[in-house]
Design an enzyme around this catalytic site. Structure first.
Site, PDB file in Angstrom:
ATOM      1  N   LYS A  47       0.754  -1.081  -0.042  1.00 25.73           N
ATOM      2  CA  LYS A  47       0.086  -0.107  -0.097  1.00 25.73           C
ATOM      3  C   LYS A  47       0.911   1.191   0.040  1.00 25.73           C
ATOM      4  CE  LYS A  47      -3.890   2.697   0.684  1.00 25.73           C
ATOM      5  NZ  LYS A  47      -4.580   2.904  -0.631  1.00 25.73           N
ATOM      6  N   CYS A 132      -2.350  10.208  -6.057  1.00 21.60           N
ATOM      7  CA  CYS A 132      -3.539   9.742  -5.334  1.00 21.60           C
ATOM      8  C   CYS A 132      -4.631  10.612  -5.103  1.00 21.60           C
ATOM      9  CB  CYS A 132      -3.247   9.578  -3.825  1.00 21.60           C
ATOM     10  SG  CYS A 132      -4.770   9.250  -2.827  1.00 21.60           S
TER      11      CYS A 132
HETATM   12  N1  OXC Z   1      -5.315   5.931  -5.560  1.00 14.95           N
HETATM   13  C1  OXC Z   1      -4.456   5.903  -4.795  1.00 14.95           C
HETATM   14  O1  OXC Z   1      -3.389   6.345  -5.102  1.00 14.95           O
HETATM   15  N2  OXC Z   1      -5.128   5.746  -3.498  1.00 14.95           N
HETATM   16  C2  OXC Z   1      -6.212   5.406  -2.876  1.00 14.95           C
HETATM   17  N3  OXC Z   1      -7.019   5.366  -3.998  1.00 14.95           N
HETATM   18  C3  OXC Z   1      -6.790   5.717  -5.154  1.00 14.95           C
HETATM   19  O2  OXC Z   1      -7.641   5.442  -6.351  1.00 14.95           O
HETATM   20  C4  OXC Z   1      -6.538   5.768  -1.649  1.00 14.95           C
HETATM   21  O3  OXC Z   1      -5.827   5.585  -0.391  1.00 14.95           O
HETATM   22  O4  OXC Z   1      -7.323   6.790  -1.476  1.00 14.95           O
END
Ligand code: OXC
Length: 317
Positions: A47, A132
């Site tokens: 993540k 993001c």
């Molecule tokens: N892309 C991101 O880079 N992060 C996540 N969602 C997304 O579509 C997030 O954590 O919001």
């Protein structure tokens, strides 16, 4: 079908399968990272991490849609120290590359995180998330070319000194001028790969019966993924392959649910393919299924390995 080989190489790392998770999908907790290790995914990607652990945005913040998903997770993650620390353990259990995605909330945070993670030898590469869309008040860095350049300037000094391969997670672009401007910046830095694309940011899905949005954060606006984004993702893979493909690898991401979707990304120029919405919806078993489907399609086409057709998309004259 064993004649068909879907191995790949990204940033000098060998992947038994060119298919793996997109940052964000099933990769927040220790358990999820181990699930990826045990699955057929060719690589484990974490993540996107921030300096401090984050709970993320209020729920509901993810919704399955008829042709994909919408999310406004808000970067829930366990903080960069966790994703650094777990690297050794993952390496003890699994013989596949481990990449860490980084999404510091400020310029300085990114440098602190990258300085630390660059020194961990069990981390094979970093994917810097420039895209993001879900942090209220924080625009997507990848849409600000000046800021992108400033950040790459500082980040690459660190990753070069520490000899840690660096890739970029890009937002989708929609205009040839923007593709060219971004490619022009990227090619000046020692970037090993670009991942195209993150979700299409700030989309709005409406439930007409309820006369309501379907996720809570940001008034219902969120990143859209799945089949809604596939043509945009393929366009981004193709354009960056045309502009950068001779020296920077492209990783495709967006709308991959079947082996044929993965085939299309590779045909457009992708050296590997990430999966997000399908992984969230189906779980890590999706990697074995999509692998079989890709191998079956390749066999039908007479291809033995992905380099046999990668980038060889035909256009009409
Ligand atoms: N892309 C991101 O880079 N992060 C996540 N969602 C997304 O579509 C997030 O954590 O919001």
């Amino acid at each position: 079908m064993d004649m068909v080989d879907i191995s790949a190489s990204i940033a000098g790392q060998k992947l038994q399968s060119c298919l793996f998770n997109a940052a964000g999908a099933h990769c927040v907790t220790r358990g999820e990272l181990f699930d990826l290790g045990k699955s057929r995914a060719g690589l484990i990607l974490s993540k996107s991490c921030t300096l401090e652990p984050r709970k993320g945005n209020p729920e509901p913040r993810y919704k399955d849609l008829p042709y994909g998903s919408i999310n406004s997770m808000g970067l829930p993650n366990q903080g960069y120290l966790f994703y650094g620390k777990i690297a050794k353990e993952l390496k003890q259990h699994f013989s596949k590359p481990y990449f860490v995605s980084v999404s510091g909330l400020s310029f300085e945070d990114n440098l602190t995180i990258i300085e630390h993670l660059s020194q961990i030898k069990e981390i094979d590469a970093l994917e810097l998330n420039l895209s993001c869309p879900n942090i209220p008040g924080k625009p997507q860095v990848g849409y600000d070319f000046e800021q992108t350049e400033k950040l790459l300037d500082a980040v690459c000094k660190i990753t070069e000194m520490r000899k840690k391969p660096l890739g970029l997670k890009l937002p989708p672009y929609f205009d040839f001028v923007h593709f060219e401007q971004m490619a022009e910046i990227i090619q000046r830095y020692p970037v090993k790969f670009v991942t195209c694309v993150n979700s299409i940011g700030n989309a709005l899905f409406i439930d007409p019966e309820e006369e309501q949005v379907v996720i809570k954060p940001k008034g219902g606006f969120g990143g859209i993924g799945g089949y809604y984004v596939k043509p945009t993702a393929l366009a981004n893979v193709r354009k960056f392959y045309e502009l950068l493909g001779n020296r920077i690898q492209i990783i495709g991401c967006g709308g991959v649910k079947t082996g044929i979707d993965a085939f299309e990304h590779i045909l457009a120029g992708a050296s590997a393919v990430q999966i997000a919405t399908a992984l969230v919806q189906e779980g890590p078993g999706c990697f074995a299924r999509i692998e079989e489907e890709l191998k079956e399609f390749m066999e039908r086409k007479g291809y033995e390995k992905i380099e046999d057709f990668r980038g060889r998309l035909k256009v009409m004259d």
